[in-house]
Design an enzyme around this catalytic site. Sequence first.
Site, PDB file in Angstrom:
ATOM      1  CB  CYS A  95      -4.178   8.273   0.224  1.00 32.37           C
ATOM      2  SG  CYS A  95      -5.659   7.378   0.709  1.00 32.37           S
ATOM      3  CE  LYS A 116      -3.282   2.915   0.190  1.00 35.38           C
ATOM      4  NZ  LYS A 116      -4.436   2.968   1.048  1.00 35.38           N
TER       5      LYS A 116
END
Length: 440
Positions: free
Chosen positions: A260, A204
């Site tokens: 993010c 990720k």
Amino acid sequence: MNITVIGTGYVGLVTGVSLSEIGHHVTCIDIDAHKIDEMRKGISPIFEPGLEELMRKNTADGRLNFETSYEKGLAQADIIFIAVGTPQKSDGHANLEQITDAAKRIAKHVKRDTVVVTKSTVPVGTNDLINGLITEHLAEPVSISVASNPEFLREGSAIYDTFHGDRIVIGTADEKTANTLEELFRPFQIPIYQTDIRSAEMIKYASNAFLATKISFINEISNICEKVGADIEAVAYGMGQDKRIGSQFLKAGIGYGGSCFPKDTNALVQIAGNVEHDFELLKSVIKVNNNQQAMLVDKALNRLGGVTGKTIALLGLSFKPNTDDMREAPSIVIADRLAALDARIRAYDPIAVSHAKHVLPQAVEYKETIEEAVKGSDAVMILTDWADIKQFPLAAYQDLMETPLIFDGRNCYTLDEALAAGVEYYSVGRKAVVPSGAIQ
């Protein structure tokens, strides 16, 4: 299966709604009673195309429930997703307080053998911490297996991405857990990649860091293009035709924002530092992005000679279109700087105004339409490429402004369109369009 999702933020709610849509029975837990009450009424706390409709549908069909009680919400869970926030600390590290709290609550209230899946973006090794906390505080003699399942959704297209994603990553060394999760996700018909937990955690961070790197790279190229007379749109297109490079994330602009990329790039720098690795490349990516956000104001200052007392219209406030998310939005940096320079600021956004009011300077005056924001302003700054902003005719600026002056941070218009409309137009990585007779 009976699924419980802890956390009803962007990741948690999309996860819960999507799993209910493919037939699972889902309970979403959140300690915010008002938020739970609103969702029970069919009101989504976040703007995401298609989310509220699916939420209402599956609530009505009895597959989706919302709960404040961990005791009730965890009682029948076969699989528990942890989808709480991991906000950035002042030093760049991820704050894991909500993660550890969720782990302890699971240990206290779980009543049956359960798979605990971490959906939140967490530093490498966090799932070991979760496993240890649950094991230490477990109130009942049940078996718990911990796995990692990072999300790769794009805000503004999260529902589409859930059902049409490139891959589903499962991090676990336990074959039974892997089989359980593969069965859970099978209806999505998306390729599943199983690996170890630590690699799943790193996938990720590495993915987001790479995408952020592409954005900062193309923005650096755009800055060079302006100086050498090249056109970034042509350059990016030509680069993107190379399949090794690809065309995605080669859109020059005023930098990335959101929940993010800023958080995850900073966290990965800290993860590297914790093992004595100086991640110089990623530090540069972050620096380039910070500089890019200020670039549009610099252009306005150079053109106007100052903005004190000038009326500046900001079009688009959210960090990207099709979301109301203001986290790390470039508009925050730009509005703060304009306010510090004593500019008069008007702002328009079709969705994000309620959130913007909490993070932009108090002096900002919000308008309900593009026309109201632009009328009589000294300059316009386009910060988010919402469809209505992109489709707003350039000729209209002629009618609304005494001297049409546009600083486009998202390259919403072609240079030919700006030339035909007779507006003074400054964009990113392209030459300026200056009508004859314009004062510079």
